[in-house]
Design a protein around this motif. Sequence first.
Motif, mmCIF file in Angstrom:
data_model
loop_
_atom_site.group_PDB
_atom_site.id
_atom_site.type_symbol
_atom_site.label_atom_id
_atom_site.label_comp_id
_atom_site.label_asym_id
_atom_site.label_seq_id
_atom_site.Cartn_x
_atom_site.Cartn_y
_atom_site.Cartn_z
ATOM 1 N N LEU A 90 44.291 105.320 -18.791
ATOM 2 C CA LEU A 90 45.487 105.577 -19.596
ATOM 3 C C LEU A 90 45.573 104.572 -20.744
ATOM 4 O O LEU A 90 45.912 104.936 -21.873
ATOM 5 C CB LEU A 90 46.746 105.536 -18.726
ATOM 6 C CG LEU A 90 48.074 105.822 -19.436
ATOM 7 C CD1 LEU A 90 48.034 107.097 -20.264
ATOM 8 C CD2 LEU A 90 49.211 105.859 -18.422
ATOM 9 N N ILE A 91 45.236 103.329 -20.483
ATOM 10 C CA ILE A 91 45.192 102.327 -21.560
ATOM 11 C C ILE A 91 44.159 102.746 -22.609
ATOM 12 O O ILE A 91 44.416 102.650 -23.812
ATOM 13 C CB ILE A 91 44.893 100.925 -20.997
ATOM 14 C CG1 ILE A 91 46.070 100.431 -20.155
ATOM 15 C CG2 ILE A 91 44.569 99.941 -22.119
ATOM 16 C CD1 ILE A 91 45.783 99.180 -19.331
ATOM 17 N N GLY A 92 43.008 103.232 -22.162
ATOM 18 C CA GLY A 92 41.996 103.726 -23.095
ATOM 19 C C GLY A 92 42.500 104.891 -23.925
ATOM 20 O O GLY A 92 42.201 105.006 -25.123
ATOM 21 N N TRP A 93 43.298 105.758 -23.309
ATOM 22 C CA TRP A 93 43.891 106.888 -24.029
ATOM 23 C C TRP A 93 44.816 106.374 -25.131
ATOM 24 O O TRP A 93 44.808 106.903 -26.250
ATOM 25 C CB TRP A 93 44.643 107.790 -23.045
ATOM 26 C CG TRP A 93 45.304 108.955 -23.704
ATOM 27 C CD1 TRP A 93 44.755 110.176 -23.957
ATOM 28 C CD2 TRP A 93 46.648 109.003 -24.209
ATOM 29 N NE1 TRP A 93 45.673 110.982 -24.591
ATOM 30 C CE2 TRP A 93 46.850 110.283 -24.752
ATOM 31 C CE3 TRP A 93 47.692 108.091 -24.242
ATOM 32 C CZ2 TRP A 93 48.053 110.671 -25.334
ATOM 33 C CZ3 TRP A 93 48.896 108.467 -24.827
ATOM 34 C CH2 TRP A 93 49.066 109.746 -25.364
ATOM 35 N N VAL A 94 45.609 105.345 -24.834
ATOM 36 C CA VAL A 94 46.507 104.765 -25.841
ATOM 37 C C VAL A 94 45.685 104.217 -27.013
ATOM 38 O O VAL A 94 46.019 104.445 -28.178
ATOM 39 C CB VAL A 94 47.404 103.660 -25.245
ATOM 40 C CG1 VAL A 94 48.206 102.961 -26.336
ATOM 41 C CG2 VAL A 94 48.331 104.226 -24.171
ATOM 42 N N HIS A 95 44.601 103.507 -26.713
ATOM 43 C CA HIS A 95 43.743 102.980 -27.778
ATOM 44 C C HIS A 95 43.158 104.115 -28.627
ATOM 45 O O HIS A 95 43.056 103.998 -29.852
ATOM 46 C CB HIS A 95 42.627 102.110 -27.205
ATOM 47 C CG HIS A 95 43.114 100.819 -26.648
ATOM 48 N ND1 HIS A 95 43.802 99.885 -27.386
ATOM 49 C CD2 HIS A 95 43.031 100.301 -25.400
ATOM 50 C CE1 HIS A 95 44.110 98.851 -26.635
ATOM 51 N NE2 HIS A 95 43.658 99.086 -25.413
ATOM 52 N N LYS A 96 42.796 105.217 -27.988
ATOM 53 C CA LYS A 96 42.281 106.374 -28.716
ATOM 54 C C LYS A 96 43.353 106.915 -29.660
ATOM 55 O O LYS A 96 43.058 107.246 -30.816
ATOM 56 C CB LYS A 96 41.846 107.464 -27.730
ATOM 57 C CG LYS A 96 41.421 108.765 -28.390
ATOM 58 C CD LYS A 96 41.114 109.818 -27.347
ATOM 59 C CE LYS A 96 40.942 111.181 -27.951
ATOM 60 N NZ LYS A 96 40.718 112.207 -26.924
ATOM 61 N N GLN A 97 44.604 106.994 -29.196
ATOM 62 C CA GLN A 97 45.683 107.496 -30.036
ATOM 63 C C GLN A 97 45.928 106.575 -31.230
ATOM 64 O O GLN A 97 46.149 107.029 -32.346
ATOM 65 C CB GLN A 97 46.977 107.652 -29.221
ATOM 66 C CG GLN A 97 46.869 108.611 -28.046
ATOM 67 C CD GLN A 97 46.306 109.966 -28.428
ATOM 68 O OE1 GLN A 97 46.758 110.606 -29.371
ATOM 69 N NE2 GLN A 97 45.285 110.395 -27.701
ATOM 70 N N ARG A 98 45.884 105.274 -30.981
ATOM 71 C CA ARG A 98 46.062 104.299 -32.073
ATOM 72 C C ARG A 98 44.931 104.451 -33.092
ATOM 73 O O ARG A 98 45.167 104.413 -34.299
ATOM 74 C CB ARG A 98 46.055 102.868 -31.533
ATOM 75 C CG ARG A 98 47.312 102.467 -30.836
ATOM 76 C CD ARG A 98 47.152 101.049 -30.334
ATOM 77 N NE ARG A 98 48.392 100.464 -29.856
ATOM 78 C CZ ARG A 98 48.479 99.288 -29.285
ATOM 79 N NH1 ARG A 98 47.384 98.543 -29.122
ATOM 80 N NH2 ARG A 98 49.636 98.822 -28.884
ATOM 81 N N HIS A 99 43.701 104.612 -32.602
ATOM 82 C CA HIS A 99 42.542 104.778 -33.481
ATOM 83 C C HIS A 99 42.700 106.051 -34.315
ATOM 84 O O HIS A 99 42.471 106.044 -35.527
ATOM 85 C CB HIS A 99 41.265 104.826 -32.655
ATOM 86 C CG HIS A 99 40.040 105.111 -33.460
ATOM 87 N ND1 HIS A 99 39.443 104.158 -34.251
ATOM 88 C CD2 HIS A 99 39.301 106.244 -33.602
ATOM 89 C CE1 HIS A 99 38.387 104.688 -34.853
ATOM 90 N NE2 HIS A 99 38.284 105.953 -34.476
ATOM 91 N N ARG A 100 43.099 107.120 -33.673
ATOM 92 C CA ARG A 100 43.285 108.394 -34.379
ATOM 93 C C ARG A 100 44.353 108.253 -35.461
ATOM 94 O O ARG A 100 44.167 108.732 -36.578
ATOM 95 C CB ARG A 100 43.693 109.482 -33.379
ATOM 96 C CG ARG A 100 43.862 110.835 -34.028
ATOM 97 C CD ARG A 100 44.296 111.890 -33.046
ATOM 98 N NE ARG A 100 43.260 112.116 -32.050
ATOM 99 C CZ ARG A 100 43.479 112.700 -30.899
ATOM 100 N NH1 ARG A 100 44.685 113.090 -30.538
ATOM 101 N NH2 ARG A 100 42.485 112.883 -30.053
#
Length: 105
Positions: A90-100
């Motif tokens: 889930l933390i990785g998902w948040v980082h993906k959203q920030r990157h996007r």
Amino acid sequence: MSPASALTVMGEVADVLDHRSTTGRPSVTTAVSDRVALGIADMFRSTTPSGQVLERFARTGTADSAALIEACRVEQGYASAEGHAALYCLIGWVHKQRHRAATTP
């Protein structure tokens, strides 16, 4: 969008972790799907402050990214190995959203 089931969550978490482990430098975009992110949050909702952050995210699909990461890290301290891995994803998902958000004009 509704949260993914616990079975779907655990299957996709295993797939993402397997993929990340076989890649020398995995991309930030290698993360669980949106439904699985909601499912992870749904699994860890509770009356604690961190659990309430996860509950709101599971219910609405939105949360402050820093608050969501902090909630995940707090919950990791109490989670089983499988739960810890799911929260890591889930933390990785948040980082993906920030990157996007940072790369989308």
